[in-house]
Enzyme design. Structure first.
Site, mmCIF file in Angstrom:
data_model
loop_
_atom_site.group_PDB
_atom_site.id
_atom_site.type_symbol
_atom_site.label_atom_id
_atom_site.label_comp_id
_atom_site.label_asym_id
_atom_site.label_seq_id
_atom_site.Cartn_x
_atom_site.Cartn_y
_atom_site.Cartn_z
ATOM 1 N N ASN A 1 44.414 -53.210 -83.243
ATOM 2 C CA ASN A 1 45.133 -52.239 -82.721
ATOM 3 C C ASN A 1 46.027 -53.010 -81.741
ATOM 4 O OD1 ASN A 1 45.447 -49.301 -82.974
ATOM 5 N ND2 ASN A 1 43.151 -49.577 -83.149
ATOM 6 N N CYS A 2 47.200 -52.469 -81.122
ATOM 7 C CA CYS A 2 48.201 -52.769 -80.072
ATOM 8 C C CYS A 2 47.226 -53.178 -78.911
ATOM 9 C CB CYS A 2 48.898 -51.621 -79.822
ATOM 10 S SG CYS A 2 49.957 -52.028 -78.490
ATOM 11 N N PRO A 3 47.493 -54.282 -78.256
ATOM 12 C CA PRO A 3 48.558 -55.383 -78.592
ATOM 13 C C PRO A 3 48.220 -56.477 -79.284
ATOM 14 C CG PRO A 3 47.704 -55.746 -76.331
ATOM 15 C CD PRO A 3 46.859 -54.488 -76.898
#
Lengths: 192, 73
Positions: B11-13
């Site tokens: 997932n981000c980042p």
């Protein structure tokens, strides 16, 4: 050659010299701006889990884009960069009380909303793990690996009775002038 | 030959950070094929390439997977 013509020529030379000087000065200033392009300074004032998390995600993003990032950590923000355990021996009664009441380190922070006496953060951590979102302490470690500059505010540390060794390794200590200097050399400054 | 980076499930980042780490170690002109199933990856890798001046050769989708090919500037 008449005296008048000579005077005119030397005037032109002076003007040319001045223009060259001005051009050089402007070139230097542009070069400086290009060097600073995208560098970021952040103030982490909040010790809320969610806000500290957002701050470190943005810091990591900027670092991944190859920018220099300085995080000036002050007041409640200091909770986020404490070691998980440290001795408060040798500190005053009030300092000990404040230190005992505040969370120690990224894994102990409360959320700004839905804290529910500490159940909220546990729930969020569980949900984040389920969705494969990295933990806050990992985000801090990654940022440090990428070369983030974390500066703890000396004055807040003094007020709360915090010592440099109570904070995560690699954290520097500084004051408002350091923050401002860093901010003036950046073109993004955020207050979290 | 492009180096394949599999960032599925991240997932981000993280995909951007892992991309930055891999690209940093590479030489100019090296190619990467990055696979990620985070829907935010498409706008993010586009923005990252735009800012870092690395070249985004293309993005394609295979089911849930987003596959970006980039060349280090």
């Amino acid at each position: 050659m008449s005296g008048e013509q000579t005077a005119e020529k030397s005037m032109a030379a002076v003007t040319d010299g001045k223009i060259a000087e001005k051009v050089k000065e402007l070139e230097d200033r542009i070069a400086q701006l290009e060097v600073n392009k995208g560098n970021m300074t952040m103030v982490l004032f909040s010790g809320d889990f969610d806000k500290a998390f957002a701050a470190f995600i943005i810091a990591n993003g900027a670092l991944a884009m190859g920018k220099e990032v300085t995080m000036f950590v002050t007041f409640w923000g200091l909770d986020a960069i404490k070691k998980p355990a440290f001795s408060t021996a040798g500190r005053g009664f009030l300092e000990k009380m404040v230190l005992a009441m505040r969370p120690k380190g990224p894994n102990k922070l409360a959320t700004s909303k839905m804290n529910f006496g500490g159940i909220g953060p546990k729930l969020f951590r569980f949900m984040m793990k389920q969705k494969n979102v990295e933990q806050l302490h990992t985000m801090i470690e990654m940022a440090q690996e990428f070369g983030v500059r974390i500066v703890a505010c000396q004055m807040s540390m003094d007020v709360m009775g915090l010592k440099k060794e109570d904070l995560l390794d690699g954290v520097e200590v500084g004051g408002v002038a350091l923050f401002l200097n860093s901010s003036y050399q950046s073109n993004t400054t955020l207050f979290v | 030959m492009a180096t394949r980076l599999d960032f599925k499930g991240m997932n981000c980042p993280m995909p951007i950070m892992k991309t930055a780490m891999a690209v940093k170690k590479a030489a100019s002109g090296d190619q990467f094929e990055i696979v990620c199933d985070d829907p935010g990856f498409e706008p993010d890798i586009t923005a990252w390439c735009n800012e870092t001046k690395n070249v985004l050769n293309g993005i394609r989708k295979e089911g849930k997977d987003i596959i970006a090919t980039i060349t280090k500037a």
